[in-house]
Design a protein around this motif. Structure first.
Motif, PDB file in Angstrom:
ATOM      1  N   TRP A   1       0.926  -1.232   0.240  1.00  0.00           N
ATOM      2  CA  TRP A   1      -0.005  -0.039   0.101  1.00  0.00           C
ATOM      3  C   TRP A   1       0.780   1.224  -0.019  1.00  0.00           C
ATOM      4  N   TRP A   2       1.877   1.345   0.861  1.00  0.00           N
ATOM      5  CA  TRP A   2       2.843   2.341   1.144  1.00  0.00           C
ATOM      6  C   TRP A   2       3.638   2.668  -0.405  1.00  0.00           C
ATOM      7  N   THR A   3       4.147   1.629  -1.091  1.00  0.00           N
ATOM      8  CA  THR A   3       4.786   1.933  -2.359  1.00  0.00           C
ATOM      9  C   THR A   3       3.975   2.123  -3.491  1.00  0.00           C
ATOM     10  N   ASP A   4       2.595   1.711  -3.297  1.00  0.00           N
ATOM     11  CA  ASP A   4       1.685   2.288  -4.434  1.00  0.00           C
ATOM     12  C   ASP A   4       1.420   3.496  -4.458  1.00  0.00           C
ATOM     13  N   ARG A   5       1.342   4.327  -3.313  1.00  0.00           N
ATOM     14  CA  ARG A   5       1.123   5.549  -3.060  1.00  0.00           C
ATOM     15  C   ARG A   5       2.385   6.387  -2.984  1.00  0.00           C
ATOM     16  N   LEU A   6       3.580   5.947  -3.105  1.00  0.00           N
ATOM     17  CA  LEU A   6       4.809   6.579  -3.083  1.00  0.00           C
ATOM     18  C   LEU A   6       5.609   5.633  -4.035  1.00  0.00           C
ATOM     19  N   PRO A   7       5.136   5.757  -5.515  1.00  0.00           N
ATOM     20  CA  PRO A   7       6.018   5.038  -6.389  1.00  0.00           C
ATOM     21  C   PRO A   7       7.355   5.666  -6.704  1.00  0.00           C
ATOM     22  N   LEU A   8       8.465   4.832  -7.013  1.00  0.00           N
ATOM     23  CA  LEU A   8       9.836   5.181  -7.438  1.00  0.00           C
ATOM     24  C   LEU A   8       9.674   6.115  -8.543  1.00  0.00           C
ATOM     25  N   GLN A   9      10.139   7.328  -8.535  1.00  0.00           N
ATOM     26  CA  GLN A   9      10.249   8.439  -9.699  1.00  0.00           C
ATOM     27  C   GLN A   9      11.225   9.571  -9.294  1.00  0.00           C
ATOM     28  N   PHE A  10      11.852  10.070 -10.446  1.00  0.00           N
ATOM     29  CA  PHE A  10      12.785  11.094 -10.120  1.00  0.00           C
ATOM     30  C   PHE A  10      12.478  12.392  -9.807  1.00  0.00           C
ATOM     31  N   ARG A  11      11.323  12.668  -9.841  1.00  0.00           N
ATOM     32  CA  ARG A  11      10.686  14.089  -9.391  1.00  0.00           C
ATOM     33  C   ARG A  11      10.855  13.982  -7.888  1.00  0.00           C
TER      34      ARG A  11
ATOM     35  N   PRO B   1      13.353  13.811  -5.383  1.00  0.00           N
ATOM     36  CA  PRO B   1      14.187  12.638  -4.849  1.00  0.00           C
ATOM     37  C   PRO B   1      14.251  12.812  -3.367  1.00  0.00           C
ATOM     38  N   GLY B   2      14.531  14.295  -2.995  1.00  0.00           N
ATOM     39  CA  GLY B   2      14.759  14.399  -1.531  1.00  0.00           C
ATOM     40  C   GLY B   2      13.475  14.018  -0.810  1.00  0.00           C
ATOM     41  N   ARG B   3      12.213  14.366  -1.231  1.00  0.00           N
ATOM     42  CA  ARG B   3      11.074  13.944  -0.286  1.00  0.00           C
ATOM     43  C   ARG B   3      10.812  12.483  -0.534  1.00  0.00           C
ATOM     44  N   GLN B   4      11.219  12.057  -1.525  1.00  0.00           N
ATOM     45  CA  GLN B   4      11.050  10.332  -1.794  1.00  0.00           C
ATOM     46  C   GLN B   4      11.956   9.746  -0.596  1.00  0.00           C
ATOM     47  N   LEU B   5      13.273  10.041  -0.798  1.00  0.00           N
ATOM     48  CA  LEU B   5      14.382   9.618   0.344  1.00  0.00           C
ATOM     49  C   LEU B   5      13.763   9.854   1.711  1.00  0.00           C
ATOM     50  N   GLN B   6      13.347  11.047   2.130  1.00  0.00           N
ATOM     51  CA  GLN B   6      12.716  11.259   3.487  1.00  0.00           C
ATOM     52  C   GLN B   6      11.544  10.222   3.854  1.00  0.00           C
TER      53      GLN B   6
END
Length: 291
Positions: free
Chosen positions: A71-81, A83-88
């Protein structure tokens, strides 16, 4: 069995296939690790059942976390936009994942040891916690990558829709609205006209466009898509679904204030009471009898 039949079978049994694959991965890994630990500790005073308890307790704890992780990864898919927020977000995810995994694993081990009249003591030292964090970090990354790869393969197999980078120049008054999308399915590409889409359903970060019973996922939010659709043709009927008004065959009132629509392809959809006013009066009198 043809490729189309294979796809239809997979879509019908998708949830069962996913559960079976994950169960197989976890079971094989836990069994292999148990044998390794058993061989490494064969000369110690450890009971033969203990390595199995260790590995399978970890497996059960991990199994309980995979659905929330999906569920978490479906709402936070890996993408290049961003990157800092995704890493956090993923660092937070790893910490929650590790803490929950350890607590569940220790609880299962303590309960199992109690059944064998034994006592289990987990090593809460900083060094061991750091080891568990590193191990769970690898597991977290592995399953995030597996989930992303799996979703990509499934989308390409089912057919993934995308907006045209250079849409055709239309002269009609409706040209400002989205007219068609490009679908990529394995090694094929074809166009789908929005006028052929019977309804649209939200699925995580995607909007699934239904055409002749087939769903083609389009990566876009519902709000953004609604802004690109002709409001004279497409209207929202509940929190997750949008219909093509020109493909509605029947409107029926239900008990209370809710209603339902039947589309020309036979699909029946529920109309929430808050969205009944979006249905034109001309459609609402197709079947004036209220149940």
């Amino acid at each position: 069995m043809s490729q189309k039949n294979d796809l239809n079978w997979f879509i019908t049994h998708k949830k069962r296939v996913e559960v079976a694959l994950l169960a197989l991965i976890l079971l094989v890994n836990a069994t292999a690790n148990s044998f390794v630990v058993l061989m490494e500790t064969s000369s110690s005073a450890m009971q033969s059942w203990e390595p199995w308890v260790w590995e399978f307790s970890s497996m059960l704890a991990l199994a309980a976390l995979l659905l929330p992780l999906a569920w978490w990864t479906d709402r936070l898919p890996l993408q290049f936009r961003q990157p800092g927020r995704q890493l956090q977000h993923h660092l937070i995810g790893v910490m929650v994942f590790t803490a929950t995994h350890i607590l569940l694993m220790v609880g299962i081990r303590q309960a199992t040891y109690h059944l064998f009249d034994g006592h289990y003591q987990f090593d809460w030292s900083f060094q061991n916690l750091l080891y568990e964090l590193a191990k769970d970090f690898r597991i977290y990354l592995l399953f995030v990558a597996l989930f992303e790869l799996y979703r990509f393969v499934v989308r390409r197999w089912r057919g993934e829709a995308s907006q045209l980078s250079n849409p055709p120049d239309e002269t009609s008054s409706s040209s400002r609205y989205l007219q068609q999308v490009l679908v990529k399915m394995l090694n094929q590409e074809f166009l789908i006209r929005l006028e052929d889409v019977s309804f649209i359903r939200t699925a995580g970060n995607y909007q699934e466009l239904y055409v002749n019973g087939r769903a083609y996922p389009l990566r876009i939010t519902q709000t953004a898509l609604l802004q690109q659709l002709d409001p004279q043709r497409f209207v929202k009927i509940n929190r997750s679904e949008i219909i093509n008004l020109l493909l509605v065959s029947e409107f029926r009132r239900r008990q209370g204030r809710d209603a339902e629509l039947q589309l020309q392809d036979g699909t029946t959809l529920q109309v929430h009471r808050n969205y009944i006013d979006t249905i034109p009066e001309s459609l609402r009198v197709i079947n004036p009898a209220e149940v």
